[in-house]
Motif scaffolding. Structure first.
Motif, PDB file in Angstrom:
ATOM      1  N   PRO A   7       6.568  28.259 -29.619  1.00  0.00           N
ATOM      2  CA  PRO A   7       8.108  28.911 -29.807  1.00  0.00           C
ATOM      3  C   PRO A   7       8.770  28.625 -28.357  1.00  0.00           C
ATOM      4  CG  PRO A   7       6.678  30.606 -29.826  1.00  0.00           C
ATOM      5  CD  PRO A   7       5.648  29.438 -30.005  1.00  0.00           C
ATOM      6  N   SER A   8       9.969  28.680 -28.069  1.00  0.00           N
ATOM      7  CA  SER A   8      10.575  28.623 -27.123  1.00  0.00           C
ATOM      8  C   SER A   8      10.176  29.414 -26.045  1.00  0.00           C
ATOM      9  CB  SER A   8      12.420  28.646 -27.389  1.00  0.00           C
ATOM     10  OG  SER A   8      12.527  29.638 -27.670  1.00  0.00           O
ATOM     11  N   GLU A   9      10.662  29.226 -24.839  1.00  0.00           N
ATOM     12  CA  GLU A   9      10.116  30.302 -23.738  1.00  0.00           C
ATOM     13  C   GLU A   9      10.468  31.785 -24.054  1.00  0.00           C
ATOM     14  OE1 GLU A   9      11.111  30.904 -19.003  1.00  0.00           O
ATOM     15  OE2 GLU A   9      10.467  28.946 -19.745  1.00  0.00           O
ATOM     16  N   SER A  10      11.565  32.009 -24.643  1.00  0.00           N
ATOM     17  CA  SER A  10      12.063  33.322 -24.877  1.00  0.00           C
ATOM     18  C   SER A  10      11.660  33.991 -26.015  1.00  0.00           C
ATOM     19  CB  SER A  10      13.501  33.755 -24.595  1.00  0.00           C
ATOM     20  OG  SER A  10      14.245  32.779 -25.545  1.00  0.00           O
ATOM     21  N   ASP A  58      12.771  37.588 -30.295  1.00  0.00           N
ATOM     22  CA  ASP A  58      13.466  37.059 -29.290  1.00  0.00           C
ATOM     23  C   ASP A  58      13.439  37.877 -27.952  1.00  0.00           C
ATOM     24  OD1 ASP A  58      15.392  35.986 -27.563  1.00  0.00           O
ATOM     25  OD2 ASP A  58      16.989  35.843 -28.817  1.00  0.00           O
ATOM     26  N   THR A  59      12.539  37.735 -27.198  1.00  0.00           N
ATOM     27  CA  THR A  59      12.387  38.542 -26.099  1.00  0.00           C
ATOM     28  C   THR A  59      13.465  38.526 -24.977  1.00  0.00           C
ATOM     29  OG1 THR A  59      11.029  36.791 -24.918  1.00  0.00           O
ATOM     30  CG2 THR A  59       9.661  38.205 -26.193  1.00  0.00           C
ATOM     31  N   ALA A  60      14.476  37.772 -25.190  1.00  0.00           N
ATOM     32  CA  ALA A  60      15.494  37.280 -24.227  1.00  0.00           C
ATOM     33  C   ALA A  60      16.546  38.405 -24.539  1.00  0.00           C
ATOM     34  CB  ALA A  60      16.028  35.855 -24.137  1.00  0.00           C
ATOM     35  N   ASN A  61      16.653  38.815 -25.947  1.00  0.00           N
ATOM     36  CA  ASN A  61      17.436  39.943 -26.253  1.00  0.00           C
ATOM     37  C   ASN A  61      16.642  41.254 -26.821  1.00  0.00           C
ATOM     38  OD1 ASN A  61      19.872  38.414 -26.360  1.00  0.00           O
ATOM     39  ND2 ASN A  61      18.856  37.155 -27.502  1.00  0.00           N
ATOM     40  N   ALA A  62      16.065  41.866 -25.833  1.00  0.00           N
ATOM     41  CA  ALA A  62      15.224  42.921 -26.078  1.00  0.00           C
ATOM     42  C   ALA A  62      16.178  44.132 -25.993  1.00  0.00           C
ATOM     43  CB  ALA A  62      13.989  43.001 -25.161  1.00  0.00           C
TER      44      ALA A  62
END
Length: 86
Positions: A7-10, A58-62
């Motif tokens: 998956p993408s980085e985030s 989505d870890t960028a939107n935690a």
């Protein structure tokens, strides 16, 4: 053996295996409170019964508390697969 692309980085692919669909959904609900995620996909877990549930977070939107945990966590050991994983 063919591997799927990462998956993408985030983002992280999450697999939940539980005895019942309800238990798998409860775990997915907790993850959704911490991270933005895709719609869950569920599958039979095997001949014995059970459910496999897949979703992408989505870890960028935690949300809190995941945001503070992600910002302070560091990997101290190399990730190892479970005995039943490739």
């Amino acid at each position: 053996m063919e591997h799927k692309p990462l998956p993408s980085e985030s983002h992280a692919e999450v697999r939940i295996v539980a005895a019942t669909p309800e238990v798998a959904r409860r775990v997915a609900d907790v993850l959704r409170r911490c991270f933005a995620s895709t719609e869950q996909r569920s599958y039979p877990a095997g001949r014995e019964g059970g459910t496999r549930l897949h979703l992408t977070v989505d870890t960028a939107n935690a949300a809190e508390p995941a945001r503070s945990w992600l910002s302070t966590s560091t990997s101290t050991q190399q990730a190892q697969a479970h005995a039943d994983e490739v």
